[in-house]
Design a protein around this motif. Structure first.
Motif, PDB file in Angstrom:
ATOM      1  N   HIS A 146       0.558  14.540   2.652  1.00  0.00           N
ATOM      2  CA  HIS A 146      -0.256  13.981   2.001  1.00  0.00           C
ATOM      3  C   HIS A 146      -0.024  12.377   2.405  1.00  0.00           C
ATOM      4  CE1 HIS A 146      -1.343  17.608  -0.267  1.00  0.00           C
ATOM      5  NE2 HIS A 146      -2.331  16.992  -0.904  1.00  0.00           N
ATOM      6  N   VAL A 147       1.280  12.185   2.488  1.00  0.00           N
ATOM      7  CA  VAL A 147       1.574  10.596   2.676  1.00  0.00           C
ATOM      8  C   VAL A 147       1.030  10.242   4.059  1.00  0.00           C
ATOM      9  CG1 VAL A 147       3.386   9.014   3.204  1.00  0.00           C
ATOM     10  CG2 VAL A 147       3.490  10.455   1.224  1.00  0.00           C
ATOM     11  N   ALA A 178      -2.821   9.689   3.607  1.00  0.00           N
ATOM     12  CA  ALA A 178      -3.044   8.399   2.840  1.00  0.00           C
ATOM     13  C   ALA A 178      -3.248   7.342   3.721  1.00  0.00           C
ATOM     14  CB  ALA A 178      -2.377   8.361   1.612  1.00  0.00           C
ATOM     15  N   CYS A 187      -5.482   4.137   5.421  1.00  0.00           N
ATOM     16  CA  CYS A 187      -5.229   2.860   4.923  1.00  0.00           C
ATOM     17  C   CYS A 187      -5.038   1.715   6.328  1.00  0.00           C
ATOM     18  CB  CYS A 187      -3.952   2.537   4.239  1.00  0.00           C
ATOM     19  SG  CYS A 187      -4.069   3.250   2.566  1.00  0.00           S
ATOM     20  N   ILE A 213       0.769   4.547  -2.602  1.00  0.00           N
ATOM     21  CA  ILE A 213       0.642   5.881  -1.943  1.00  0.00           C
ATOM     22  C   ILE A 213       1.852   6.569  -2.689  1.00  0.00           C
ATOM     23  CG2 ILE A 213       0.960   7.424   0.080  1.00  0.00           C
ATOM     24  CD1 ILE A 213      -0.628   5.084   1.534  1.00  0.00           C
ATOM     25  N   GLU A 268       0.882  -1.420  -0.117  1.00  0.00           N
ATOM     26  CA  GLU A 268       0.056   0.104   0.084  1.00  0.00           C
ATOM     27  C   GLU A 268       0.975   1.377  -0.011  1.00  0.00           C
ATOM     28  OE1 GLU A 268      -4.332  -0.914   2.142  1.00  0.00           O
ATOM     29  OE2 GLU A 268      -2.374  -0.921   3.359  1.00  0.00           O
TER      30      GLU A 268
END
Length: 241
Positions: free
Chosen positions: A86-87, A90, A94, A69, A65
């Motif tokens: 942003h990471v 995300a 998850c 990303i 995953e």
């Protein structure tokens, strides 16, 4: 395991100004360590390294995953700070609560011979300064991805910039190396020993340095079956010819 190994980069950014070697060994058949590269142009590229909490197939799933990303966000060409935010967003979407990922992002500019970097709870970056003939750890801050699941994470992103000189070396790694135990379990490999081995091999190319570290780790543990996933990236800057 073959599928997971295929998720890791099969080649590295090529340039007369840098020499790169990388190696990753899971503790089990599969693991949660991840690294990757992205080339923006002939002079700039990004490198990331991450370590998913846990081991085995669950960690390997989240490692996959993380790769998705990274590849989705790096194309957006965000600033290092925005990229890290942003990471984290995300990853937070998850991972189940209680799980996290340590992570480091380095933007390498070979034209200006500088790096811009940020660390999210990952092991401190090790740097060999050729001019000082000394290895040292960067002292930046940061918290793991998925721990702070709100806009407050941005306030904890610590972006640093540093010039690098020819023949200096940057080492990224996971804690499977520094926390490896001696045969009797009483000692950790630790940061000091890693820095000493780097200094000892600093005149060699990146592959020899990488092999030297893993050979020393094997001699220290008296085994090549590690209790945690172990990943190492060595980048040696050099004069363009």
């Amino acid at each position: 395991r073959r599928i997971q190994q295929d998720l890791l980069p099969q080649s590295f950014p090529e340039s007369a100004k840098i020499d790169i070697a990388a190696y990753s060994k899971p503790a089990k058949e599969v693991g949660g360590d991840y690294y990757d590269f992205y080339r923006f142009d002939d002079q700039k590229f990004a490198v990331v390294i991450g370590d998913v909490s846990g081991k085995g197939t669950s960690a390997a799933f989240h490692m996959a995953e993380l790769k998705g990303i990274f590849q989705a966000l790096i194309d957006l060409k965000l600033s290092p700070a925005d990229f890290m935010v942003h990471v984290n967003n995300a990853v937070s979407n998850c991972l189940d609560k209680g799980l996290f990922i340590t992570f480091a992002y380095i933007l390498v500019d070979l034209e200006e011979m500088k790096i811009t970097y940020a660390r999210a709870g990952h092991c401190p970056i090790l740097y060999y300064d050729h001019e000082k003939q000394q290895a040292e750890y960067f002292d930046d801050d940061g918290i793991g991805l998925g721990i702070i699941r709100s806009d407050k994470f941005r306030n904890l992103v610590d972006i640093r910039e540093r010039s690098v000189s020819p023949d200096s070396i940057l080492v990224l790694y996971t804690d499977g190396i520094t926390e490896a135990r001696s045969e009797n379990g009483e000692e950790e490999y630790d940061y000091d020993r890693l820095a000493q081995v780097l200094e000892k091999n600093a005149s060699a190319d990146s592959r020899v340095i990488s092999d030297g570290i893993f050979d020393d780790l094997k001699a220290f543990t008296r085994s090549d079956n590690y209790l945690d996933d172990s990943t190492l990236i060595v980048m040696k800057f050099r004069v363009s010819t």
